[in-house]
Write a protein that holds these residues in place. Structure first.
Motif, PDB file in Angstrom:
ATOM      1  N   ALA A  17       0.813  -1.226   0.000  1.00  0.00           N
ATOM      2  CA  ALA A  17       0.000   0.000   0.000  1.00  0.00           C
ATOM      3  C   ALA A  17       0.845   1.275   0.000  1.00  0.00           C
ATOM      4  O   ALA A  17       0.351   2.349  -0.365  1.00  0.00           O
ATOM      5  CB  ALA A  17      -0.954  -0.014   1.195  1.00  0.00           C
ATOM      6  N   TRP A  49      -5.891  -4.159  -5.705  1.00  0.00           N
ATOM      7  CA  TRP A  49      -4.632  -4.440  -5.001  1.00  0.00           C
ATOM      8  C   TRP A  49      -3.866  -5.610  -5.607  1.00  0.00           C
ATOM      9  O   TRP A  49      -2.659  -5.711  -5.447  1.00  0.00           O
ATOM     10  CB  TRP A  49      -4.823  -4.595  -3.495  1.00  0.00           C
ATOM     11  CG  TRP A  49      -5.980  -5.389  -2.991  1.00  0.00           C
ATOM     12  CD1 TRP A  49      -7.207  -4.912  -2.605  1.00  0.00           C
ATOM     13  CD2 TRP A  49      -6.029  -6.806  -2.763  1.00  0.00           C
ATOM     14  NE1 TRP A  49      -8.010  -5.946  -2.179  1.00  0.00           N
ATOM     15  CE2 TRP A  49      -7.307  -7.116  -2.256  1.00  0.00           C
ATOM     16  CE3 TRP A  49      -5.102  -7.838  -2.947  1.00  0.00           C
ATOM     17  CZ2 TRP A  49      -7.707  -8.413  -1.928  1.00  0.00           C
ATOM     18  CZ3 TRP A  49      -5.481  -9.130  -2.607  1.00  0.00           C
ATOM     19  CH2 TRP A  49      -6.774  -9.398  -2.105  1.00  0.00           C
ATOM     20  N   ARG A  52      -1.917  -3.699  -8.059  1.00  0.00           N
ATOM     21  CA  ARG A  52      -0.902  -2.933  -7.310  1.00  0.00           C
ATOM     22  C   ARG A  52       0.283  -3.814  -6.907  1.00  0.00           C
ATOM     23  O   ARG A  52       1.442  -3.396  -6.991  1.00  0.00           O
ATOM     24  CB  ARG A  52      -1.566  -2.345  -6.047  1.00  0.00           C
ATOM     25  CG  ARG A  52      -0.702  -1.392  -5.239  1.00  0.00           C
ATOM     26  CD  ARG A  52      -1.201  -1.319  -3.803  1.00  0.00           C
ATOM     27  NE  ARG A  52      -0.829  -2.512  -3.058  1.00  0.00           N
ATOM     28  CZ  ARG A  52      -1.521  -3.026  -2.029  1.00  0.00           C
ATOM     29  NH1 ARG A  52      -2.654  -2.459  -1.628  1.00  0.00           N
ATOM     30  NH2 ARG A  52      -1.081  -4.107  -1.413  1.00  0.00           N
ATOM     31  N   HIS A 296      -7.601   0.115   0.922  1.00  0.00           N
ATOM     32  CA  HIS A 296      -6.989  -1.129   0.428  1.00  0.00           C
ATOM     33  C   HIS A 296      -6.795  -2.121   1.567  1.00  0.00           C
ATOM     34  O   HIS A 296      -7.053  -3.319   1.403  1.00  0.00           O
ATOM     35  CB  HIS A 296      -5.645  -0.829  -0.239  1.00  0.00           C
ATOM     36  CG  HIS A 296      -5.759  -0.535  -1.699  1.00  0.00           C
ATOM     37  ND1 HIS A 296      -4.901  -1.030  -2.644  1.00  0.00           N
ATOM     38  CD2 HIS A 296      -6.653   0.217  -2.381  1.00  0.00           C
ATOM     39  CE1 HIS A 296      -5.253  -0.599  -3.849  1.00  0.00           C
ATOM     40  NE2 HIS A 296      -6.313   0.167  -3.707  1.00  0.00           N
ATOM     41  N   GLU A 300      -8.215  -5.848   1.649  1.00  0.00           N
ATOM     42  CA  GLU A 300      -7.299  -6.990   1.739  1.00  0.00           C
ATOM     43  C   GLU A 300      -7.571  -7.862   2.962  1.00  0.00           C
ATOM     44  O   GLU A 300      -7.153  -9.021   3.002  1.00  0.00           O
ATOM     45  CB  GLU A 300      -5.842  -6.506   1.742  1.00  0.00           C
ATOM     46  CG  GLU A 300      -5.393  -5.966   0.401  1.00  0.00           C
ATOM     47  CD  GLU A 300      -3.945  -5.516   0.399  1.00  0.00           C
ATOM     48  OE1 GLU A 300      -3.052  -6.391   0.391  1.00  0.00           O
ATOM     49  OE2 GLU A 300      -3.698  -4.290   0.409  1.00  0.00           O
TER      50      GLU A 300
END
Length: 314
Positions: A17, A49, A52, A296, A300
């Motif tokens: 993150a 994510w 990401r 996020h 998660e």
């Protein structure tokens, strides 16, 4: 005169993150077949994510810096020269092309054929919570598995973003819906229409039998244990990973995989169902765009009820 920059959350490399940067970014430039949308709200999906972290880098052709987020609701502020069916000020929502810059931003350039009119009966936040998960459920259950009235459908993680829509869409097809969830969400999934609820903290879903369709939103061990619940001729459709042909063959089932695609037509159909009061939208929490890292982290954790929404502008 149009401004030159806008606020966006971008990543300049893959990672945790900490790579999420809330910053000034160049204003998107639209092509002839595109519109520019001022975003009011966006939402978080696990794919955000996963991109990401770099999990999908071999699958999606992204370049840096990259704006994440592929759900939005907003209003059109500029129209490309070839666009005929949209006007300035139109309220729209979409799950845009995931290969391009996304919607963690004040503005987005999006192909005109990927947007649909926002449902009129709901607010920006609710509208932003719909596209990706509702299209995922629609394409998985209606197109991939082709669920029929009277079939027994097992939906994993019924209280999640995809699950809350999957329960309702399966019920609208006339299916008998069984779903898994934790104790605290049993009443929620019943309220969405689940006929039978398995509290996974108390019971094991894999004792079920004679299931026509399994909708796998979890992958891994859950997917592996789902095969024995299916009747011969049943279907298992996953949104996590391509199910095993070998495992399917052992039980005489069909393995299916869905990676959601943009669809203005399906978004329009969903808007009509929402405006007719036939679909509820469950929002877990709302974060400001600058607080995206916390959003996020919440996603998660895997412990969300419905969708995490990002408030971008009023």
């Amino acid at each position: 005169m149009m401004q030159n920059t806008h606020k966006a959350v971008r990543i300049h490399q893959f990672g945790n993150a900490e790579v999420l940067a809330y910053e000034d970014a160049p204003m998107p430039v639209i092509k002839a077949d595109e519109v520019l949308v001022k975003i009011h709200a966006s939402s978080i999906n696990p794919v955000d994510w996963k991109v990401r972290e770099g999990y999908l880098k071999d699958f999606l052709p992204h370049t840096f810096p990259l704006t994440l987020g592929w759900d939005f609701a907003g209003e059109i502020v500029a129209v490309g020269s070839d666009v005929r069916n949209w006007n300035l000020g139109a309220a729209v929502y979409a799950r845009p092309d995931i290969g391009r810059d996304g919607a963690y931003a004040e503005y987005i350039a999006v192909r005109a054929n990927e947007i649909a009119a926002k449902p009129t009966s709901i607010n920006w936040q609710q509208a932003a919570a719909v596209p990706l998960v509702a299209l995922t459920a629609w394409q998985s259950l209606y197109e991939g598995a082709n669920v029929q009235a009277g079939e027994r459908v097992l939906i994993h993680a019924g209280a999640g973003g995809v699950g809350t829509f999957a329960i309702q869409l399966a019920k609208l097809r006339g299916a008998y819906v069984i779903t898994t969830t934790s104790t605290k969400n049993v009443e929620l999934v019943k309220a969405l229409g689940a006929d039978e609820v398995i509290d996974y903290t108390q019971n094991d879903f894999s004792t079920l039998r004679d299931i026509d369709v399994v909708f796998d939103t979890m992958g891994g061990e859950i997917q592996d244990k789902s095969w024995k619940t299916l009747k011969r001729g049943g279907r298992l459709i996953s949104i996590i990973s391509q199910p095993s042909d070998e495992a399917a063959a052992l039980v005489g089932a069909t393995p299916l995989f869905c990676f959601v695609q943009p669809s203005a037509t399906q978004l329009q159909a969903l808007a009509e169902l929402i405006d007719a009061g036939k679909i509820q939208i469950i929002i877990d929490s709302v974060y400001a765009l600058k607080d995206i890292a916390a959003a996020h982290a919440k996603s998660e954790s895997g412990r969300t009820r419905g969708k995490i929404v990002i408030q971008v502008s009023e």
